[in-house]
Design an enzyme around this catalytic site. Structure first.
Site, short mmCIF file in Angstrom:
data_model
loop_
_atom_site.label_atom_id
_atom_site.label_comp_id
_atom_site.label_asym_id
_atom_site.label_seq_id
_atom_site.Cartn_x
_atom_site.Cartn_y
_atom_site.Cartn_z
N ASN A 1 24.82 -14.82 -4.89
CA ASN A 1 25.91 -15.38 -5.71
C ASN A 1 25.69 -15.15 -7.21
OD1 ASN A 1 23.91 -17.16 -6.32
ND2 ASN A 1 24.87 -18.95 -5.37
N LYS A 2 24.70 -14.36 -7.58
CA LYS A 2 24.42 -14.14 -9.00
C LYS A 2 25.25 -12.97 -9.55
CE LYS A 2 21.75 -17.52 -8.62
NZ LYS A 2 20.36 -17.91 -8.65
N ASN A 3 25.14 -12.69 -10.85
CA ASN A 3 26.01 -11.67 -11.46
C ASN A 3 25.72 -10.26 -10.96
OD1 ASN A 3 26.63 -13.98 -12.93
ND2 ASN A 3 27.05 -12.83 -14.80
#
Ligand SMILES: *Cc1c(COP(=O)(O)O)cnc(C)c1O
Length: 386
Positions: free
Chosen positions: A188-190
């Protein structure tokens, strides 16, 4: 699994990622090797830093940072309470104790340097900052505090790959602003490799220690042995197996090329959200005054005191909008409560107030204008009926 009209987060994996992984599979070498080295080189170039080491996840990056800075039992590390528990867990792994620092307030959810200063004792060895939601902390103030008290600085950059801090000395990327920077590539990170992380430093001595501690404390690496460059090794430090593999490194190389455009799109969406929601009396928007440079990992909003957050989130969920809470503060968790005497006051009142009110709305680079409108309409609609 429920399918959302607008999920909280989503990732882009294109034909480039599939091709990169296919090439690794066809190469016949899956453990740390040339792709991992290439990923590290690209990441170091991107940050303009000397050393980058790919690791199994962001928590491993944080643990290695704490380990090579020599943190140990009896030491204290300043750390925000409003963060993912992994930040504080990494401190615990070394025997050191996290000392929780309050936020600046409802407009700025980053750690308060003034509160950090008040909590320094003879045992304080380091400060771990978290750039909440991708908004850089006041690193000039953190650096001044650290200098005057001989503290090491660990940056938890899990939200902040590509974020830019405008220091008095000019713009710099998050991750190069302390002694060691730590990144996460969780889904779910960039940018993502599924599980994965990176630990970075400009310090040659720390770099040597990080490299060794990542791989069993051994003086030679699997890849060197594979190539026949080395047939014996020594173990020179307490080490771990925190390596990243070739499949995920190959994913990371491609994902890094998408990061700048993804962050720019996150910024546009954030500005639109702010414009659409700023006049609603029932919600406050943190970081509205934040300087440019955020990587816009999250879009947090604060619900007015007295309104039920769980009802609000449930009503949004009914309308197909997924939301979350970043974060239940760490000092409230059972395990953490047990580390202090019952009733101990961590003196983080602003964190406690905000933690009751905060929720995160959907934000991801390929979120459409229609999806953003759906979220805004749902928020307005629900609030009109409370
Ligand atoms: C995601 C995250 C981590 C941990 O990263 P993992 O890769 O999941 O181990 C640490 N700190 C913060 C603030 C995070 O959001």
């Amino acid at each position: 699994m429920k399918t959302w009209t607008v999920p909280l987060a989503d990732i882009i994996l294109g034909p480039e990622e599939i091709e990169a992984v296919k090439q690794v599979l066809e190469s016949g070498w899956l453990s740390m090797g040339p792709q991992t080295l290439k990923f590290e080189e690209h990441f170091a170039q991107f940050l303009e830093i000397k050393h980058a080491f790919a690791v199994a996840n962001g928590t491993a990056a944080l643990h290695l940072a704490c380990e090579v800075l020599g943190l140990t039992t009896g030491d204290e590390v300043l750390c925000p309470a409003l963060t993912f528990v992994a930040s504080a867990n990494a401190i615990l792994y070394t025997g050191a104790k996290p000392i929780f620092v309050d936020i600046n307030g409802p407009d700025d959810l980053n750690l308060s340097v003034a509160d950090a200063r008040k909590k320094i004792t003879g045992q304080t060895k380091a400060i771990m900052v978290v750039h909440y939601g991708g908004y850089p902390c006041d690193m000039d103030a953190v650096a001044a505090l650290a200098r005057s008290h001989g503290l090491k600085i660990i940056e938890d950059c899990a939200h902040a790959p590509g974020a830019v801090y405008h220091s008095a000395a000019g713009p710099k990327k998050a991750g190069v602003l302390g002694d060691i920077g730590c990144f996460s590539f969780f889904s779910n990170k960039n940018m993502t490799t599924g599980e994965g992380g990176m630990v970075v430093t400009d310090d040659d001595d720390l770099a040597g220690k990080l490299k060794v501690a990542r791989s069993h404390g051994m003086t030679t690496l699997t890849w060197d042995r594979h190539k026949g460059h080395s047939f014996n090794y020594d173990v020179v430090a307490r080490g771990y197996n925190y390596r990243l593999d070739e499949i995920r490194a190959a994913l990371g190389i491609v994902q890094l090329t998408r990061l700048a455009a993804g962050n720019a799109r996150r910024r546009e969406l954030t500005l639109t959200y702010q414009k659409e929601l700023q006049d609603l009396p029932q919600i406050d928007l943190p970081f509205r005054q934040a300087p440019a440079g955020s990587s816009h990992h999250l879009f947090p909003v604060l619900l007015q005191k007295g309104l039920s957050r769980s009802n609000f989130m449930a009503a949004l969920a009914e309308r197909g909008i997924q939301t979350s809470v970043h974060y239940p503060p760490v000092h409230k968790f059972t395990h953490y409560r047990r580390l202090w005497a019952p009733g101990f006051d961590h003196r983080v009142p602003l964190t406690e107030e905000v933690a009751e009110r905060v929720l995160t709305l959907p934000l991801f680079p390929h979120m459409t204008a229609g999806q953003l409108t759906a979220v805004v309409d749902a928020v307005k609609n629900v609030l009109a009926n409370v």
